[in-house]
Design a protein around this motif. Structure first.
Motif, mmCIF file in Angstrom:
data_model
loop_
_atom_site.group_PDB
_atom_site.id
_atom_site.type_symbol
_atom_site.label_atom_id
_atom_site.label_comp_id
_atom_site.label_asym_id
_atom_site.label_seq_id
_atom_site.Cartn_x
_atom_site.Cartn_y
_atom_site.Cartn_z
ATOM 1 N N GLU A 160 -10.415 -4.900 -32.174
ATOM 2 C CA GLU A 160 -11.371 -5.240 -31.114
ATOM 3 C C GLU A 160 -10.738 -6.162 -30.074
ATOM 4 N N ARG B 237 -8.496 -4.209 -27.777
ATOM 5 C CA ARG B 237 -9.317 -3.448 -26.828
ATOM 6 C C ARG B 237 -9.858 -4.357 -25.728
ATOM 7 N N ASP B 238 -10.247 -5.576 -26.098
ATOM 8 C CA ASP B 238 -10.727 -6.535 -25.108
ATOM 9 C C ASP B 238 -9.620 -6.880 -24.121
ATOM 10 N N LYS C 269 -9.063 -4.001 -21.737
ATOM 11 C CA LYS C 269 -10.108 -3.946 -20.706
ATOM 12 C C LYS C 269 -9.858 -4.998 -19.622
ATOM 13 N N ARG C 270 -9.503 -6.203 -20.053
ATOM 14 C CA ARG C 270 -9.263 -7.276 -19.093
ATOM 15 C C ARG C 270 -8.054 -6.968 -18.226
ATOM 16 N N THR D 297 -6.893 -3.950 -17.510
ATOM 17 C CA THR D 297 -7.262 -2.832 -16.641
ATOM 18 C C THR D 297 -8.086 -3.322 -15.456
ATOM 19 N N ALA D 298 -9.029 -4.210 -15.709
ATOM 20 C CA ALA D 298 -9.844 -4.756 -14.620
ATOM 21 C C ALA D 298 -8.978 -5.527 -13.629
#
Length: 71
Positions: free
Chosen positions: A48, A51-52, A55-56, A58-59
């Protein structure tokens, strides 16, 4: 892993443990005569967490890309 993120910060922020404990589990080092390894719950937290982080990142990449295409 070290080439991508700081293991000490990762261990503390996402798992609440020292980098030494994290390293021992990561390497499967024996402690007190038995091999250390991640529990199923810890492994799930690591997944997890990655994945976090993804995401960060990618943003952040999208923000940078948006600024680059404006100029």
């Amino acid at each position: 892993m070290e080439e991508i993120i700081n293991k000490a910060e990762f261990a503390q922020q996402y798992l609440g443990e020292s980098s030494e404990d994290f390293d021992k589990k990561l390497a499967g080092c024996p402690v007190g005569g038995s091999k250390t390894e991640f529990t199923a719950e810890e492994a799930k937290k690591i997944v997890e967490s990655f994945r976090d982080i993804a995401k960060r990142l990618t943003a952040l990449a999208e923000e940078i890309d948006a600024v680059a295409t404006v100029g």
